[in-house]
Design an enzyme around this catalytic site. Structure first.
Site, short mmCIF file in Angstrom:
data_model
loop_
_atom_site.label_atom_id
_atom_site.label_comp_id
_atom_site.label_asym_id
_atom_site.label_seq_id
_atom_site.Cartn_x
_atom_site.Cartn_y
_atom_site.Cartn_z
N LYS A 55 0.83 -1.22 0.00
CA LYS A 55 0.00 0.00 0.00
C LYS A 55 0.86 1.26 0.00
O LYS A 55 0.64 2.18 -0.78
CB LYS A 55 -0.94 0.02 1.23
CG LYS A 55 -1.88 -1.17 1.28
CD LYS A 55 -2.77 -1.13 2.51
CE LYS A 55 -2.08 -1.27 3.85
NZ LYS A 55 -1.42 -2.57 4.09
N ARG A 74 -9.73 0.28 9.08
CA ARG A 74 -9.30 -1.11 9.31
C ARG A 74 -10.33 -1.90 10.10
O ARG A 74 -10.11 -3.07 10.37
CB ARG A 74 -8.01 -1.09 10.11
CG ARG A 74 -6.76 -1.24 9.27
CD ARG A 74 -5.60 -1.11 10.23
NE ARG A 74 -4.46 -1.85 9.78
CZ ARG A 74 -3.38 -1.27 9.25
NH1 ARG A 74 -3.34 0.02 9.07
NH2 ARG A 74 -2.36 -2.01 8.90
N ARG A 117 11.69 -5.65 3.82
CA ARG A 117 11.39 -4.22 3.82
C ARG A 117 12.34 -3.43 4.73
O ARG A 117 12.68 -3.83 5.83
CB ARG A 117 9.96 -3.95 4.28
CG ARG A 117 9.73 -2.44 4.43
CD ARG A 117 8.35 -2.05 4.73
NE ARG A 117 7.73 -2.87 5.73
CZ ARG A 117 6.41 -2.97 5.87
NH1 ARG A 117 5.62 -2.31 5.07
NH2 ARG A 117 5.91 -3.73 6.80
N ARG A 158 11.60 -1.95 10.45
CA ARG A 158 10.57 -1.60 11.42
C ARG A 158 10.53 -2.59 12.58
O ARG A 158 10.75 -3.77 12.40
CB ARG A 158 9.20 -1.59 10.73
CG ARG A 158 8.74 -0.20 10.38
CD ARG A 158 7.59 -0.20 9.42
NE ARG A 158 6.44 -0.97 9.85
CZ ARG A 158 5.29 -1.04 9.16
NH1 ARG A 158 5.18 -0.37 8.02
NH2 ARG A 158 4.29 -1.75 9.58
N ARG A 187 -0.32 -9.48 13.11
CA ARG A 187 -0.90 -8.44 12.24
C ARG A 187 -1.78 -9.07 11.17
O ARG A 187 -2.83 -8.54 10.84
CB ARG A 187 0.20 -7.58 11.62
CG ARG A 187 0.78 -6.58 12.61
CD ARG A 187 2.10 -6.01 12.17
NE ARG A 187 2.04 -5.39 10.86
CZ ARG A 187 3.10 -5.21 10.08
NH1 ARG A 187 4.27 -5.60 10.48
NH2 ARG A 187 2.97 -4.64 8.91
P1 AP5 Z 1 4.81 -1.64 1.77
O1 AP5 Z 1 4.48 -0.66 0.69
O2 AP5 Z 1 5.58 -1.16 2.94
O3 AP5 Z 1 3.51 -2.45 2.22
P2 AP5 Z 1 2.23 -1.96 3.07
O4 AP5 Z 1 1.03 -2.59 2.46
O5 AP5 Z 1 2.24 -0.48 3.23
O6 AP5 Z 1 2.54 -2.73 4.41
P3 AP5 Z 1 2.51 -2.21 5.93
O7 AP5 Z 1 3.23 -3.25 6.75
O8 AP5 Z 1 2.94 -0.79 6.05
O9 AP5 Z 1 1.03 -2.32 6.21
P4 AP5 Z 1 0.38 -2.41 7.56
O10 AP5 Z 1 -0.99 -2.15 7.12
O11 AP5 Z 1 0.58 -3.66 8.33
O12 AP5 Z 1 1.19 -1.38 8.47
P5 AP5 Z 1 0.87 0.11 8.87
O13 AP5 Z 1 2.10 0.87 8.89
O14 AP5 Z 1 -0.29 0.62 8.09
O15 AP5 Z 1 5.60 -2.85 1.03
C1 AP5 Z 1 6.18 -3.89 1.78
C2 AP5 Z 1 7.56 -4.26 1.17
O16 AP5 Z 1 7.34 -4.90 -0.07
C3 AP5 Z 1 8.48 -3.07 0.87
O17 AP5 Z 1 9.80 -3.44 1.15
C4 AP5 Z 1 8.31 -2.81 -0.64
O18 AP5 Z 1 9.50 -2.30 -1.21
C5 AP5 Z 1 8.00 -4.22 -1.14
N1 AP5 Z 1 7.03 -4.25 -2.23
C6 AP5 Z 1 5.78 -3.72 -2.22
N2 AP5 Z 1 5.15 -3.97 -3.37
C7 AP5 Z 1 6.02 -4.68 -4.13
C8 AP5 Z 1 5.96 -5.25 -5.41
N3 AP5 Z 1 4.88 -5.17 -6.18
N4 AP5 Z 1 7.06 -5.92 -5.87
C9 AP5 Z 1 8.16 -6.06 -5.11
N5 AP5 Z 1 8.30 -5.55 -3.87
C10 AP5 Z 1 7.22 -4.87 -3.39
O19 AP5 Z 1 0.35 -0.09 10.37
C11 AP5 Z 1 1.23 -0.49 11.39
C12 AP5 Z 1 0.46 -0.69 12.69
O20 AP5 Z 1 -0.18 0.54 13.09
C13 AP5 Z 1 -0.70 -1.71 12.61
O21 AP5 Z 1 -0.25 -3.03 12.79
C14 AP5 Z 1 -1.61 -1.22 13.75
O22 AP5 Z 1 -1.11 -1.63 15.00
C15 AP5 Z 1 -1.46 0.29 13.66
N6 AP5 Z 1 -2.51 0.89 12.81
C16 AP5 Z 1 -2.32 1.53 11.62
N7 AP5 Z 1 -3.50 1.94 11.11
C17 AP5 Z 1 -4.45 1.54 12.01
C18 AP5 Z 1 -5.87 1.65 12.03
N8 AP5 Z 1 -6.55 2.25 11.02
N9 AP5 Z 1 -6.53 1.13 13.09
C19 AP5 Z 1 -5.88 0.55 14.10
N10 AP5 Z 1 -4.53 0.39 14.13
C20 AP5 Z 1 -3.83 0.89 13.09
MG MG Z 2 2.59 0.82 4.85
#
Ligand code: AP5
Ligand code: MG
Length: 232
Positions: free
Chosen positions: A13, A88, A122, A155, A166
Site C-alpha cells: 500500500k 481497518r 522491507r 521496522r 498483524r
Molecule cells: P509496503 O508498501 O511497505 O507495504 P504496506 O502494504 O504499506 O505494508 P505495511 O506493513 O505498512 O502495512 P500495515 O498495514 O501492516 O502497516 P501500517 O504501517 O499501516 O511494502 C512492503 C515491502 O514490499 C516493501 O519493502 C516494498 O519495497 C515491497 N514491495 C511492495 N510492493 C512490491 C511489489 N509489487 N514488488 C516487489 N516488492 C514490493 O500499520 C502499522 C500498525 O499501526 C498496525 O499493525 C496497527 O497496529 C497500527 N494501525 C495503523 N493503522 C491503524 C488503524 N486504522 N486502526 C488501528 N490500528 C492501526
Molecule cells: Mg505501509
C-alpha cells in the site's frame, strides 16, 4: 478525489501510494506512519499506540478515528487524498462515512508467501519514510536513504511473530471491509502479486485505469471541494 488503499500488511500500500501521490498530486495519509511519527516524538498518542503496535494488534478505534479526523482537516487535503491503512475496522469505516464520501477503494491482493517475502526484506527511512526492499528496491548505499540521506532501518513490528499477529488482526477485523465496500459498489480488486522489477508489473497501470475515471468526474464537478469542506 478521496480514495482508500486497502489490503493486508505488506501487500505494498505504502509503495503504490508514493507512485500515485506523484501522478495525482494527492495527499498520502498513512495511519501507520502517523503512529510511528508520534512514537518517535514520544507524544501522548504515541505512548498509547506503541504497546498495541508492538504486539501486532490494532490501535483502539477511538484513538485512531480522532487522529484521522484531525489529519484530514489539514490544508493539504483540499485537492483530495489517499488513505493508507484506514479504515481497518467496520466502526472506522462507519465513522469515515460521516466525514467524507469515499470515491473508490483499491483493494490490493497478493499471496501470503509473496507478502511475507516483501515484509521480511522491507527497510524504511527513519527520516522521510521512503520504503525500500533488500532485494526488490535496495538503496544505492546500504543503510542510507537515496532521497534524504536518512538512516534506513527495519521496522520494529517486522518480527515474524508480530507479523503473524498483524495478519490475524487483518483477517479478523479488517477483511470484513471488503464486503462493506463491495455493497457500496466502490470496491476495485487489484492483483498485486507481480514484483515491481518484473517487466510485467502492472499494479500502477491498473490503479490508473480506475482513478483516471474518477479524476475526470471530479474535475467536471468543481463544487466537490466545497462539499468536502461542508461535510468535515
Ligand atoms: P509496503 O508498501 O511497505 O507495504 P504496506 O502494504 O504499506 O505494508 P505495511 O506493513 O505498512 O502495512 P500495515 O498495514 O501492516 O502497516 P501500517 O504501517 O499501516 O511494502 C512492503 C515491502 O514490499 C516493501 O519493502 C516494498 O519495497 C515491497 N514491495 C511492495 N510492493 C512490491 C511489489 N509489487 N514488488 C516487489 N516488492 C514490493 O500499520 C502499522 C500498525 O499501526 C498496525 O499493525 C496497527 O497496529 C497500527 N494501525 C495503523 N493503522 C491503524 C488503524 N486504522 N486502526 C488501528 N490500528 C492501526
Ligand atoms: Mg505501509
Amino acid at each position: 478525489m478521496k480514495i482508500v488503499l486497502f489490503g493486508p500488511p505488506g501487500v505494498g500500500k505504502g509503495t503504490y501510494a508514493s507512485s500515485l501521490k506523484t501522478i495525482y498530486n494527492l495527499a498520502h495519509i498513512s495511519t501507520g506512519d502517523l503512529f510511528r511519527e508520534n512514537i518517535k516524538h514520544q507524544t501522548e498518542l504515541g505512548k498509547k499506540a506503541k504497546a498495541f503496535i508492538d504486539a501486532g494488534k490494532l490501535v483502539p478505534d477511538e484513538i485512531t478515528i480522532s487522529m484521522l479526523k484531525y489529519r484530514i482537516s489539514a490544508d493539504d487535503t483540499k485537492k483530495g487524498f489517499m488513505l493508507d491503512g484506514f479504515p481497518r475496522t467496520i466502526p472506522q469505516a462507519e465513522a469515515l462515512d460521516t466525514l467524507i464520501d469515499v470515491d473508490a477503494v483499491l483493494s490490493f491482493e497478493a499471496a501470503e508467501q509473496t507478502i511475507l517475502k516483501r515484509v521480511e526484506g522491507r527497510r524504511i527511512c527513519r527520516k522521510c519514510g521512503m520504503i525500500y526492499h533488500t532485494k526488490n528496491k535496495p538503496p544505492l548505499e546500504e543503510g542510507v536513504c537515496d532521497t534524504c540521506g536518512g538512516e534506513v532501518y527495519q521496522r520494529e513490528d517486522e518480527r515474524r511473530d508480530v507479523f503473524e499477529m498483524r495478519i490475524k488482526a487483518y483477517n479478523e477485523q479488517t477483511r470484513p471491509l471488503i464486503g462493506y465496500y463491495d455493497k457500496k459498489n466502490i470496491l476495485y480488486r487489484i492483483d498485486a502479486n507481480t514484483d515491481m522489477n518484473n517487466p510485467e508489473f502492472h499494479v500502477i497501470d491498473d490503479c490508473r485505469k480506475i482513478l483516471d475515471k474518477y479524476l475526470r468526474n471530479y474535475n467536471r464537478d468543481s463544487t466537490n471541494v466545497e462539499e468536502i469542506k461542508d461535510k468535515k
